[in-house]
Design an enzyme around this catalytic site. Structure first.
Site, short mmCIF file in Angstrom:
data_model
loop_
_atom_site.label_atom_id
_atom_site.label_comp_id
_atom_site.label_asym_id
_atom_site.label_seq_id
_atom_site.Cartn_x
_atom_site.Cartn_y
_atom_site.Cartn_z
N GLY A 28 35.44 34.49 39.98
CA GLY A 28 36.64 34.02 40.77
C GLY A 28 36.18 33.08 41.90
O GLY A 28 37.01 32.70 42.80
N ASN A 69 40.52 38.47 30.60
CA ASN A 69 40.77 39.52 31.34
C ASN A 69 41.76 39.16 32.25
O ASN A 69 41.71 38.43 33.26
CB ASN A 69 39.44 39.85 32.27
CG ASN A 69 39.82 41.12 33.08
OD1 ASN A 69 40.70 41.67 33.09
ND2 ASN A 69 38.73 41.32 33.85
N LYS A 93 43.37 41.03 34.39
CA LYS A 93 43.39 41.66 35.69
C LYS A 93 44.84 42.26 36.17
O LYS A 93 45.50 42.67 35.07
CB LYS A 93 42.78 40.94 36.74
CG LYS A 93 41.39 40.46 36.22
CD LYS A 93 40.53 39.92 37.50
CE LYS A 93 39.18 39.18 37.05
NZ LYS A 93 38.44 38.81 37.73
N GLU A 104 35.00 44.50 39.48
CA GLU A 104 35.90 44.95 40.55
C GLU A 104 36.17 46.53 40.56
O GLU A 104 36.70 47.04 41.44
CB GLU A 104 37.20 44.19 40.34
CG GLU A 104 36.95 42.73 40.56
CD GLU A 104 37.80 41.68 39.77
OE1 GLU A 104 38.54 42.24 39.04
OE2 GLU A 104 37.54 40.57 39.78
N HIS A 140 33.97 46.76 34.89
CA HIS A 140 34.03 45.69 35.53
C HIS A 140 33.55 45.84 37.05
O HIS A 140 33.78 46.81 37.60
CB HIS A 140 35.36 45.13 35.41
CG HIS A 140 35.76 43.82 35.85
ND1 HIS A 140 35.67 43.38 37.27
CD2 HIS A 140 35.56 42.65 35.10
CE1 HIS A 140 35.77 42.03 37.28
NE2 HIS A 140 35.77 41.55 35.91
P1 PGA Z 1 36.85 34.71 36.38
O1 PGA Z 1 36.80 36.35 36.10
O2 PGA Z 1 36.73 34.02 35.28
O3 PGA Z 1 38.23 34.44 37.09
O4 PGA Z 1 35.59 34.07 37.41
C1 PGA Z 1 35.90 36.80 35.25
C2 PGA Z 1 36.01 38.24 35.11
O5 PGA Z 1 36.14 38.87 36.28
O6 PGA Z 1 35.96 38.89 34.14
#
Ligand code: PGA
Length: 257
Positions: free
Chosen positions: A171, A11, A13, A96, A94
């Site tokens: 994250g 992903n 983002k 976010e 997601h």
């Molecule tokens: P991350 O994010 O691997 O940076 O923790 C995962 C995600 O949000 O899909």
């Protein structure tokens, strides 16, 4: 139970410019060394067409889709538009987006259905907050989210996958214990069987949240973990491909064809 072929999806983002197409090419080329693993990259919608052209045959996806077929939805992207640009999958729900865009479970369900309807594979994300985890309500909250956001049926060719992503692990470098992941994936798997009967067994359940090369092997060896959704560690081949390799190395990885 036969294990499902692992899916490792990146992903990206809000990362990715023309200058990053070279990295996408490197990832796609190196991923070819692991045919026992399905590998995908979900990139910003504006990069999908260029990415798909750069790596024919490699799975490029979107990170969100609107639930409507078309219409007066300024700034949004429909499932057919994603498909038309060359995407073969999309993420929906997601955390976010659930947080910043205030997406409800009902909207996430409609988004998943709109993707599946046009033939896009869908990765539907669920996951609990730290508060819910700490007060012992993680499983209850995630299965509740699933009950409200799972698409009505799985007819057609397109595949649904669920990504369990604890919000507090995204994250942050923090990751649940093996036992916590196993418990949640078993609960999700049970819900999928209740909802879809035998078809529920074909839905892959991915883990997401701070997956990296150093923990991927352990994550993939957990029962009912059928792959990973990877954020930060998917941006560079040097970080991402070792995760794909870890999925490929897990004994019993078998194709669902
Ligand atoms: P991350 O994010 O691997 O940076 O923790 C995962 C995600 O949000 O899909």
């Amino acid at each position: 139970m036969t294990s499902l072929k692992k899916l490792v999806a990146g992903n990206w983002k809000m990362h990715g410019l023309s200058s990053d197409l070279a990295e996408i090419r490197t990832i796609a080329e190196q991923a070819r060394g692991y045919p026992q693993v399905d590998v995908a990259l979900c990139v910003p919608s504006i990069l999908i067409e260029r990415a798909a052209r750069a790596v024919p045959g490699f799975a490029i996806g979107g990170q969100d889709v609107h639930y409507a077929e078309k219409g007066a939805h300024t700034g949004c992207t429909s499932a057919l538009m994603l498909l038309d640009a060359g995407a073969v999958l999309t993420i929906v729900g997601h955390s976010e987006r659930r947080d910043a865009q205030r997406e409800s479970d009902a909207e996430v369900k409609a988004k998943a259905e709109s993707g599946l309807l046009v033939g896009l594979n869908v990765i539907l994300c669920v996951g609990e907050s730290l508060d819910l985890r700490e007060c012992g309500k993680a499983v209850e909250s995630v299965t509740g989210q699933l009950d409200r956001s799972l698409p009505g049926n799985l007819h057609g060719e397109a595949e649904l996958a669920i990504a369990y992503e604890p919000i507090w692990a995204i994250g942050t470098g923090k990751i649940p214990t093996t036992g916590q992941i196993a418990e949640m994936h078993a609960a999700i798997r049970a819900r999928l069987r209740e909802c879809y009967g035998a078809d529920g067994a074909r839905v892959r359940v991915l883990y997401g949240g701070s997956v990296k090369a150093s923990n991927a092997g352990e994550v993939f060896s957990i029962t009912d973990v059928d792959g990973a959704l990877v954020g930060g560690a998917s941006l560079m081949a040097g970080d991402f491909i070792p995760i794909v390799a870890a999925a490929g190395a897990v004994e019993g990885a078998a194709s669902i064809a």
